[in-house]
Design a protein around this motif. Structure first.
Motif, mmCIF file in Angstrom:
data_model
loop_
_atom_site.group_PDB
_atom_site.id
_atom_site.type_symbol
_atom_site.label_atom_id
_atom_site.label_comp_id
_atom_site.label_asym_id
_atom_site.label_seq_id
_atom_site.Cartn_x
_atom_site.Cartn_y
_atom_site.Cartn_z
ATOM 1 N N GLU A 198 34.874 47.000 49.579
ATOM 2 C CA GLU A 198 34.527 46.057 50.635
ATOM 3 C C GLU A 198 35.679 45.092 50.915
ATOM 4 O O GLU A 198 35.975 44.775 52.063
ATOM 5 C CB GLU A 198 33.293 45.276 50.183
ATOM 6 N N LEU A 199 36.340 44.642 49.855
ATOM 7 C CA LEU A 199 37.439 43.682 50.009
ATOM 8 C C LEU A 199 38.780 44.380 50.180
ATOM 9 O O LEU A 199 39.784 43.729 50.461
ATOM 10 C CB LEU A 199 37.547 42.786 48.763
ATOM 11 N N ASP A 200 38.781 45.669 49.948
ATOM 12 C CA ASP A 200 40.010 46.446 49.820
ATOM 13 C C ASP A 200 40.960 45.753 48.836
ATOM 14 O O ASP A 200 42.139 45.509 49.126
ATOM 15 C CB ASP A 200 40.680 46.681 51.184
ATOM 16 N N ALA A 201 40.426 45.436 47.685
ATOM 17 C CA ALA A 201 41.199 44.725 46.662
ATOM 18 C C ALA A 201 42.164 45.679 45.965
ATOM 19 O O ALA A 201 41.772 46.755 45.540
ATOM 20 C CB ALA A 201 40.252 44.113 45.638
ATOM 21 N N GLU B 172 36.021 29.379 36.057
ATOM 22 C CA GLU B 172 37.333 29.376 36.704
ATOM 23 C C GLU B 172 38.400 29.754 35.677
ATOM 24 O O GLU B 172 39.349 30.480 35.980
ATOM 25 C CB GLU B 172 37.636 27.994 37.312
ATOM 26 N N GLY B 173 38.214 29.275 34.440
ATOM 27 C CA GLY B 173 39.117 29.661 33.354
ATOM 28 C C GLY B 173 39.137 31.173 33.161
ATOM 29 O O GLY B 173 40.200 31.796 33.116
ATOM 30 N N HIS B 174 37.946 31.782 33.087
ATOM 31 C CA HIS B 174 37.894 33.247 32.932
ATOM 32 C C HIS B 174 38.561 33.956 34.114
ATOM 33 O O HIS B 174 39.261 34.947 33.932
ATOM 34 C CB HIS B 174 36.440 33.716 32.804
ATOM 35 N N LEU B 175 38.323 33.438 35.313
ATOM 36 C CA LEU B 175 38.872 34.104 36.514
ATOM 37 C C LEU B 175 40.393 34.046 36.542
ATOM 38 O O LEU B 175 41.043 34.961 37.056
ATOM 39 C CB LEU B 175 38.318 33.448 37.791
ATOM 40 N N LEU B 176 40.978 32.964 36.008
ATOM 41 C CA LEU B 176 42.428 32.799 36.061
ATOM 42 C C LEU B 176 43.124 33.249 34.772
ATOM 43 O O LEU B 176 44.363 33.305 34.721
ATOM 44 C CB LEU B 176 42.785 31.346 36.398
ATOM 45 N N GLU C 280 35.393 37.010 44.147
ATOM 46 C CA GLU C 280 36.664 37.191 44.822
ATOM 47 C C GLU C 280 37.475 35.926 44.565
ATOM 48 O O GLU C 280 37.043 34.821 44.911
ATOM 49 C CB GLU C 280 36.470 37.389 46.330
ATOM 50 N N VAL C 281 38.643 36.089 43.940
ATOM 51 C CA VAL C 281 39.540 34.956 43.717
ATOM 52 C C VAL C 281 40.460 34.910 44.923
ATOM 53 O O VAL C 281 41.374 35.730 45.065
ATOM 54 C CB VAL C 281 40.335 35.135 42.398
ATOM 55 N N GLN C 282 40.191 33.998 45.842
ATOM 56 C CA GLN C 282 40.912 33.982 47.121
ATOM 57 C C GLN C 282 42.209 33.199 47.006
ATOM 58 O O GLN C 282 43.235 33.575 47.566
ATOM 59 C CB GLN C 282 40.024 33.372 48.213
ATOM 60 N N ALA C 283 42.134 32.076 46.313
ATOM 61 C CA ALA C 283 43.295 31.209 46.108
ATOM 62 C C ALA C 283 42.911 30.264 44.986
ATOM 63 O O ALA C 283 41.740 30.234 44.575
ATOM 64 C CB ALA C 283 43.586 30.413 47.390
ATOM 65 N N PHE C 284 43.849 29.477 44.482
ATOM 66 C CA PHE C 284 43.493 28.499 43.455
ATOM 67 C C PHE C 284 42.435 27.565 44.023
ATOM 68 O O PHE C 284 42.619 26.980 45.085
ATOM 69 C CB PHE C 284 44.723 27.699 43.022
ATOM 70 N N GLY C 285 41.319 27.461 43.334
ATOM 71 C CA GLY C 285 40.262 26.572 43.787
ATOM 72 C C GLY C 285 39.326 27.184 44.812
ATOM 73 O O GLY C 285 38.351 26.548 45.210
ATOM 74 N N ARG C 286 39.604 28.413 45.233
ATOM 75 C CA ARG C 286 38.706 29.057 46.208
ATOM 76 C C ARG C 286 38.194 30.374 45.649
ATOM 77 O O ARG C 286 38.928 31.350 45.542
ATOM 78 C CB ARG C 286 39.431 29.277 47.536
ATOM 79 N N MET D 95 46.978 36.916 44.850
ATOM 80 C CA MET D 95 45.617 36.663 45.335
ATOM 81 C C MET D 95 45.548 37.117 46.784
ATOM 82 O O MET D 95 46.559 37.070 47.465
ATOM 83 C CB MET D 95 45.292 35.183 45.209
ATOM 84 N N PRO D 96 44.402 37.541 47.293
ATOM 85 C CA PRO D 96 43.123 37.585 46.573
ATOM 86 C C PRO D 96 43.034 38.762 45.607
ATOM 87 O O PRO D 96 43.666 39.775 45.814
ATOM 88 C CB PRO D 96 42.114 37.747 47.713
ATOM 89 N N TYR D 97 42.241 38.568 44.556
ATOM 90 C CA TYR D 97 41.863 39.693 43.701
ATOM 91 C C TYR D 97 40.389 39.606 43.348
ATOM 92 O O TYR D 97 39.763 38.564 43.530
ATOM 93 C CB TYR D 97 42.755 39.806 42.462
ATOM 94 N N LEU D 98 39.883 40.754 42.890
ATOM 95 C CA LEU D 98 38.474 40.832 42.528
ATOM 96 C C LEU D 98 38.366 40.661 41.018
ATOM 97 O O LEU D 98 39.193 41.198 40.286
ATOM 98 C CB LEU D 98 37.945 42.207 42.948
ATOM 99 N N ALA D 99 37.366 39.925 40.550
ATOM 100 C CA ALA D 99 37.200 39.763 39.101
ATOM 101 C C ALA D 99 35.756 40.015 38.688
ATOM 102 O O ALA D 99 34.825 39.498 39.302
ATOM 103 C CB ALA D 99 37.634 38.368 38.664
ATOM 104 N N LEU D 100 35.607 40.829 37.656
ATOM 105 C CA LEU D 100 34.301 41.036 37.030
ATOM 106 C C LEU D 100 34.301 40.247 35.719
ATOM 107 O O LEU D 100 35.097 40.519 34.829
ATOM 108 C CB LEU D 100 34.076 42.534 36.754
ATOM 109 N N VAL D 101 33.434 39.239 35.640
ATOM 110 C CA VAL D 101 33.308 38.434 34.420
ATOM 111 C C VAL D 101 32.073 38.914 33.660
ATOM 112 O O VAL D 101 30.960 38.812 34.174
ATOM 113 C CB VAL D 101 33.136 36.928 34.744
#
Lengths: 165, 334
Positions: free
Chosen positions: B260-263, B117-121, B147-153, B131-137
């Motif tokens: 797919e997400l149209d991010a 979650e740290g890396h995603l934020l 997919e980072v939809q919201a804080f905690g989701r 948000m939402p955004y797409l993240a490649l870790v």
């Protein structure tokens, strides 16, 4: 799919695998024979298919193969299948002793320990185990040599052979 | 609100102080880190037992350093965010126990944070993102699309089935006899090489187009090094060809997921985000699709405590806290 090419009575058994699929199937056969407390030593170069074989063992323990990832980073991954499986990778250690890293409790337990790069353990030669040595014979083909060290592993090896006959 | 972040999931002990009044918007006042490269170098990689023993020595000084740089006393801190997994369990325990002790002694509320979650934020430390955004870790231990939809989701869209991308770099560097850590060495060699010189496979996972697999590529390099063509091939050409294959295998699923997400925004984070070719190619692919690539600065891509602080602060801002009974989990799911 694979043929037995040579045997060494009781303690050793060699097969030729023609694909990663066949390698995995041999892992599965072995996995399905395990009863708990076994130590499996995986030996072979980078990329030869050690993790692939362990994915097969996982299938034989009623685990999902996709749960088996390379444990190089964490060194030890624990899985809960028909029997608990410790998937251990000593790759990043050049030479390690049993007592250095608390390895003893993982290797000698009621669980299954599948250890990649087992030969990097200082005490390796003195430990009872079933060794699975995989080597390249072609782009997709591999030779897999099973060697039993210790009585319980001789019996395991015999069951593995009779299963393959 | 002033939040102290503590991170010790692998071989770095880190502490950071951030100031935040709105979820995801923060000023970093201190970002301290006590690395252990010198300790692990003789072993060619992180040795868990040594990492945790050393964390015990460095965790207190690194927290004190962060407080000093931020010009804070412990009494100025409104909340503590600490990594509780995933990672090496012995390492995690040191930071978590220290944080619990601080919380117990001072009454400052504590939240446990998932390292991923740290890396995603992490990009929020420097950018305002919607948000939402797409993240490649991508790092030595992780390769996954979220997919980072919201804080905690967070929704995991795909992940590696075998090796992490960073691990593939390290192992191929070892096969080529290049030394450790492999990512940087290969990146530099590859700049002088021809990425089309050697044909290497691009694995796709059947029926899981957003998953990754790097072990076949590692095998292909091992086989190539045993082949007749190996002696006449330059190191830089092999490095470039390998790196291009890894980058292709990272870019394709990422762009597929973005479509797919149209991010609108794609985030690239984790230690491998430092790879120059990956940044260049993913940025170009995103732009060609009308999307934007955001990658945090290197200090926020690799393990750090500022990202843990920002990932914990949205909960602290809501007045939430975790009980002191929370534990460290090596395989903590997100």
């Amino acid at each position: 799919m694979e043929t037995e090419v040579s045997t060494h009575p009781n303690t050793s058994f060699v097969i030729d695998s023609s694909s990663s699929r066949a390698t995995k199937m041999w892992g599965r056969r072995l996995g399905s024979l395990l009863e708990g407390g076994e130590l499996l030593a995986l030996i072979g170069e980078l990329g030869v298919g050690k993790t692939c074989f362990i994915k097969g063992i996982a299938l034989g323990l009623n685990l999902r193969e996709e749960d088996i990832l390379s444990p190089t980073f964490t060194m030890i991954q624990e899985h809960r299948g028909r029997l608990p499986l410790f998937h251990i990778d000593l790759y990043r250690l050049d030479r390690v002793g049993l007592d250095d890293l608390g390895l003893r409790e993982y290797l000698f337990s009621e669980s299954i320990a599948a250890v990649e790069w087992f030969e990097r353990l200082q005490e390796a030669s003195a430990i009872d185990r079933l060794s699975v040595k995989i080597s390249y014979t072609g782009a997709n083909s591999r030779r897999i040599e099973f060697t039993a060290v210790g009585e319980r592993y001789v019996s395991l090896l015999m069951r593995l052979r009779s299963r393959s006959a | 609100m002033i939040v102290l972040g503590i991170e010790s999931s692998c071989d770095d002990a880190a502490a950071a102080v951030i100031e935040t009044n709105r979820p995801g918007v923060a000023i970093v006042r201190a970002n301290a880190i006590a690395g252990q490269d010198d300790i692990h170098r003789p072993y060619g990689g992180v040795v868990p037992e040594l990492a945790s023993r050393n964390h015990i020595l460095t965790i207190e000084p690194v927290v004190q350093r962060a407080l000093a740089v931020a010009g804070c006393q412990l009494s100025d801190i409104d909340g503590i965010a600490v990594t509780r997994g995933p990672g090496l369990v012995g390492s995690l325990l040191v930071g978590l126990m220290y944080a619990k002790g601080l919380s117990q002694a001072t009454g400052i509320p504590l939240v446990g944070v998932n390292h991923l979650e740290g890396h995603l934020l992490a990009p929020l430390l420097e950018n305002e993102l919607t948000m939402p955004y797409l993240a490649l870790v991508v790092s030595g231990g992780h390769t996954a699309l979220f997919e980072v939809q919201a804080f905690g989701r967070y929704r995991r869209l795909g992940a590696t089935r075998d090796d992490a991308a960073g691990e593939a770099f390290d192992k191929v560097a070892k096969l080529m006899g290049l030394g450790y850590p492999g990512g940087k060495i290969i990146d530099e060699l590859a700049r002088r090489g021809n990425p089309k010189r050697i044909r290497l496979p691009r694995a796709r996972v059947k029926r899981a187009p957003l998953d990754f697999s790097f072990s076949g590529l590692k095998t292909a390099v091992a086989l190539f090094l045993r082949s007749e063509g190996a002696p006449s091939t330059s190191e830089s050409d092999l490095a470039a060809s390998f790196q291009e294959a890894v980058v292709d295998m990272l870019v394709r699923p990422t762009i597929a997921a973005a479509r797919e997400l149209d991010a609108e925004t794609i985030v690239l984070t984790g230690g491998v985000a430092a790879n120059s070719r990956l940044r260049e190619r993913l940025s170009a692919a995103a732009a060609a699709d009308g999307r934007r690539l955001v990658a945090p600065s290197f200090k926020y891509c690799t393990d750090n405590a500022a990202m843990i602080a920002i990932a914990g602060s949205y909960r602290l801002l809501r007045g939430e806290a975790d009980p002191l009974s929370i534990d460290a989990q090596a395989n903590l799911p997100l």
